[in-house]
Write a protein that holds these residues in place. Structure first.
Motif, mmCIF file in Angstrom:
data_model
loop_
_atom_site.group_PDB
_atom_site.id
_atom_site.type_symbol
_atom_site.label_atom_id
_atom_site.label_comp_id
_atom_site.label_asym_id
_atom_site.label_seq_id
_atom_site.Cartn_x
_atom_site.Cartn_y
_atom_site.Cartn_z
ATOM 1 N N SER A 53 -30.837 -4.466 -29.259
ATOM 2 C CA SER A 53 -30.828 -3.187 -28.553
ATOM 3 C C SER A 53 -31.408 -2.138 -29.487
ATOM 4 O O SER A 53 -31.261 -2.223 -30.705
ATOM 5 N N PHE A 54 -32.083 -1.138 -28.905
ATOM 6 C CA PHE A 54 -32.614 -0.087 -29.758
ATOM 7 C C PHE A 54 -32.352 1.286 -29.156
ATOM 8 O O PHE A 54 -32.186 1.452 -27.954
ATOM 9 N N GLY A 55 -32.278 2.243 -30.059
ATOM 10 C CA GLY A 55 -32.210 3.642 -29.687
ATOM 11 C C GLY A 55 -33.344 4.374 -30.369
ATOM 12 O O GLY A 55 -33.705 4.059 -31.507
ATOM 13 N N VAL A 56 -33.917 5.338 -29.675
ATOM 14 C CA VAL A 56 -35.019 6.140 -30.215
ATOM 15 C C VAL A 56 -34.664 7.606 -30.085
ATOM 16 O O VAL A 56 -34.208 8.058 -29.026
ATOM 17 N N SER A 57 -34.842 8.353 -31.163
ATOM 18 C CA SER A 57 -34.662 9.794 -31.095
ATOM 19 C C SER A 57 -35.354 10.438 -32.297
ATOM 20 O O SER A 57 -36.096 9.775 -33.021
ATOM 21 N N TYR A 58 -35.051 11.711 -32.514
ATOM 22 C CA TYR A 58 -35.707 12.446 -33.591
ATOM 23 C C TYR A 58 -34.887 12.458 -34.873
ATOM 24 O O TYR A 58 -35.315 13.043 -35.878
ATOM 25 N N ASN A 59 -33.691 11.817 -34.859
ATOM 26 C CA ASN A 59 -32.944 11.676 -36.109
ATOM 27 C C ASN A 59 -32.075 10.415 -36.059
ATOM 28 O O ASN A 59 -31.934 9.757 -35.018
ATOM 29 N N LYS A 60 -31.498 10.052 -37.198
ATOM 30 C CA LYS A 60 -30.755 8.807 -37.334
ATOM 31 C C LYS A 60 -29.476 8.816 -36.496
ATOM 32 O O LYS A 60 -29.134 7.822 -35.846
ATOM 33 N N PHE A 61 -28.763 9.932 -36.501
ATOM 34 C CA PHE A 61 -27.501 10.010 -35.778
ATOM 35 C C PHE A 61 -27.696 9.740 -34.290
ATOM 36 O O PHE A 61 -26.981 8.927 -33.685
ATOM 37 N N LEU A 62 -28.669 10.398 -33.705
ATOM 38 C CA LEU A 62 -28.906 10.222 -32.268
ATOM 39 C C LEU A 62 -29.479 8.842 -31.955
ATOM 40 O O LEU A 62 -29.149 8.248 -30.920
ATOM 41 N N ALA A 63 -30.335 8.320 -32.833
ATOM 42 C CA ALA A 63 -30.871 6.973 -32.612
ATOM 43 C C ALA A 63 -29.741 5.944 -32.614
ATOM 44 O O ALA A 63 -29.739 5.006 -31.812
ATOM 45 N N LYS A 64 -28.764 6.122 -33.513
ATOM 46 C CA LYS A 64 -27.600 5.232 -33.568
ATOM 47 C C LYS A 64 -26.792 5.329 -32.284
ATOM 48 O O LYS A 64 -26.402 4.309 -31.695
ATOM 49 N N MET A 65 -26.519 6.545 -31.825
ATOM 50 C CA MET A 65 -25.776 6.713 -30.584
ATOM 51 C C MET A 65 -26.519 6.081 -29.411
ATOM 52 O O MET A 65 -25.923 5.472 -28.524
ATOM 53 N N ALA A 66 -27.843 6.212 -29.419
ATOM 54 C CA ALA A 66 -28.648 5.674 -28.326
ATOM 55 C C ALA A 66 -28.582 4.151 -28.282
ATOM 56 O O ALA A 66 -28.471 3.551 -27.203
ATOM 57 N N LEU A 83 -22.668 19.741 -36.966
ATOM 58 C CA LEU A 83 -24.082 19.370 -36.987
ATOM 59 C C LEU A 83 -24.378 18.328 -35.912
ATOM 60 O O LEU A 83 -25.311 18.478 -35.112
ATOM 61 N N HIS A 84 -23.589 17.278 -35.882
ATOM 62 C CA HIS A 84 -23.842 16.176 -34.950
ATOM 63 C C HIS A 84 -23.653 16.605 -33.505
ATOM 64 O O HIS A 84 -24.407 16.187 -32.625
ATOM 65 N N ALA A 85 -22.649 17.444 -33.250
ATOM 66 C CA ALA A 85 -22.413 17.909 -31.880
ATOM 67 C C ALA A 85 -23.597 18.690 -31.336
ATOM 68 O O ALA A 85 -23.818 18.741 -30.115
ATOM 69 N N HIS A 86 -24.376 19.294 -32.260
ATOM 70 C CA HIS A 86 -25.555 20.056 -31.856
ATOM 71 C C HIS A 86 -26.849 19.281 -32.114
ATOM 72 O O HIS A 86 -27.933 19.876 -32.139
ATOM 73 N N GLY A 87 -26.727 17.987 -32.310
ATOM 74 C CA GLY A 87 -27.918 17.134 -32.415
ATOM 75 C C GLY A 87 -28.689 17.291 -33.699
ATOM 76 O O GLY A 87 -29.903 17.053 -33.738
ATOM 77 N N ILE A 88 -27.998 17.651 -34.795
ATOM 78 C CA ILE A 88 -28.665 17.881 -36.074
ATOM 79 C C ILE A 88 -28.260 16.801 -37.074
ATOM 80 O O ILE A 88 -27.075 16.552 -37.298
ATOM 81 N N ASP A 89 -29.245 16.144 -37.661
ATOM 82 C CA ASP A 89 -29.042 15.195 -38.758
ATOM 83 C C ASP A 89 -30.339 15.175 -39.558
ATOM 84 O O ASP A 89 -31.330 14.608 -39.128
ATOM 85 N N LEU A 90 -30.317 15.795 -40.716
ATOM 86 C CA LEU A 90 -31.530 15.926 -41.524
ATOM 87 C C LEU A 90 -31.679 14.816 -42.555
ATOM 88 O O LEU A 90 -32.623 14.830 -43.336
ATOM 89 N N ASN A 91 -30.769 13.853 -42.568
ATOM 90 C CA ASN A 91 -30.842 12.759 -43.539
ATOM 91 C C ASN A 91 -32.063 11.889 -43.274
ATOM 92 O O ASN A 91 -32.288 11.456 -42.139
#
Length: 376
Positions: free
Chosen positions: A154-167, A239-247
């Motif tokens: 399974s894969f998730g795609v987004s603009y940062n790691k946190f959201l990609a993991k959730m996806a 940060l995560h609640a607002h979709g921010i993860d700069l790592n």
């Protein structure tokens, strides 16, 4: 954007790839007679005096409530005896298949950060195939893994790691989920806090006690309120609640773990002695991390009984750390989750700090924690 939060970065294209029931899927691939069974990877308790722990289970077994780290004796109670099957873990085989999958990842990009044998992040903002669409790249990788290994992912795609993991967790198995920048806040608002990586059970209860149950509740809270309640972890939650993860995605060429383990000439039969050793290892790891100028995101405990049953447990930390106390508390929590080996005797203990990263975030100003205006 709420006060105190940094400007978001939407330019990256991140894939989180997660193999579906990896160990169990390999065993079913290699032995088709297991496909319709409730397959549990772990020692059969009927052959090991009731001992054993579930390493993983296939989706049939999970429907009965079986999950990793559960005693296999408990799993036996959940699954009809005519449906259950046990297979002893074969980590040499799993590592070999993982290496094959990682080679396929590196055909897309060398910016690959392995989280485990079955899980990795890929930064495909710039990639070897010259394809702009991260969705197309992820689909290509998913299909190629299936063709060459016979395994689903399974894969998730987004603009940062946190959201990609959730996806990637959103639609399993064989899932494909994309979270675009314009949809991120809405997606997060709809998720229960239990779905947020990094929010453990203790914090979930504390949030529930505050009447916070989902991302929408988190998004409504002032950042200062979360910081007042949870300090640095509260800032990470905001940060995560607002979709921010700069790592950034950290490529595997960097050292990813620092560990200490010891085999004892005289087995350990005392919990106090075991925790004393874990505390000692925590201080040694802390110093090693500080010397390397890195912090750990994950702590791993390895424990082996006198009968050579080995269990490895890992815990994702709420924030990267190189502090001995935080490493010890994680190790102590992991120790509380493993079966009691003290009667048989503990032969080996190991503690590892992994998923390392250099300091790449800005500290929250100290005055935030003493501001009289913080809500309590």
């Amino acid at each position: 954007m709420p006060e105190l939060l940094p400007k978001n970065d939407f330019h990256r294209k991140i894939i989180h790839l997660d193999m579906d029931a990896f160990y169990a899927s390999i065993e079913m691939r290699d032995d088709p007679s297991l496909v319709n069974k409730a397959l549990i990877i772990g020692h059969d308790p009927r052959k090991h005096n009731g001992h054993g722990v579930v390493a993983t289970a296939n989706y049939i077994a999970r429907q009965y409530g079986v999950h990793s780290a559960m005693p296999t004796a408990k799993a036996m109670q959940l699954v009809p005896v005519d449906r259950v099957a046990f297979v002893k873990p074969n980590f040499n085989k799993y590592r070999a298949v993982s290496g094959q999958i990682h080679e396929l990842m590196h055909e897309l990009t060398d910016q690959v950060e392995s989280v485990a044998l079955d899980e990795a992040y890929l930064d495909v903002t710039k990639n070897k195939l010259g394809i702009d669409s991260a969705i197309e790249l992820a689909s290509h990788l998913q299909q190629k893994i299936y063709r060459e290994t016979g395994l689903t992912s399974s894969f998730g795609v987004s603009y940062n790691k946190f959201l990609a993991k959730m996806a990637s967790e959103y639609a399993k198995p064989f899932g494909r989920t994309v979270i675009l920048a314009d949809d991120a806040l809405k997606f997060l608002a709809e998720q229960k806090i239990e779905q947020f990586p990094g929010i453990g059970k203790k914090t979930q209860k504390q949030l529930h006690d505050l009447g916070i149950y989902d991302g929408a509740d988190l998004q409504k809270l002032p950042v200062r309120f979360l910081i007042g309640k949870f300090k640095k972890m509260g800032y990470a939650i905001a940060l995560h609640a607002h979709g921010i993860d700069l790592n950034p995605v950290l490529s595997d060429r960097r050292r990813k773990s620092i560990g200490i383990e010891r085999t004892f000439e005289n087995n350990i039969h005392s919990q106090d002695q075991a925790l004393t050793i874990i505390r000692k290892f925590s201080h040694e790891l802390s110093q090693k991390l500080k010397n390397k100028k890195v912090s750990a995101n994950v702590v791993v405990l390895k424990i082996r009984s006198n009968s050579f049953e080995t269990i490895t447990k890992r815990q994702k930390l709420d924030q990267p750390t190189n502090q001995a106390l935080e490493i010890f508390l994680a190790g102590k929590e992991l120790y509380s989750q493993v079966p009691n080996f003290l009667e048989d005797g503990i032969r080996l203990l190991g503690l590892t700090a992994t998923n390392l990263e250099s300091k790449n975030y800005e500290e929250v100003p100290l005055e935030l924690f003493t501001d009289s205006n913080i809500l309590s």
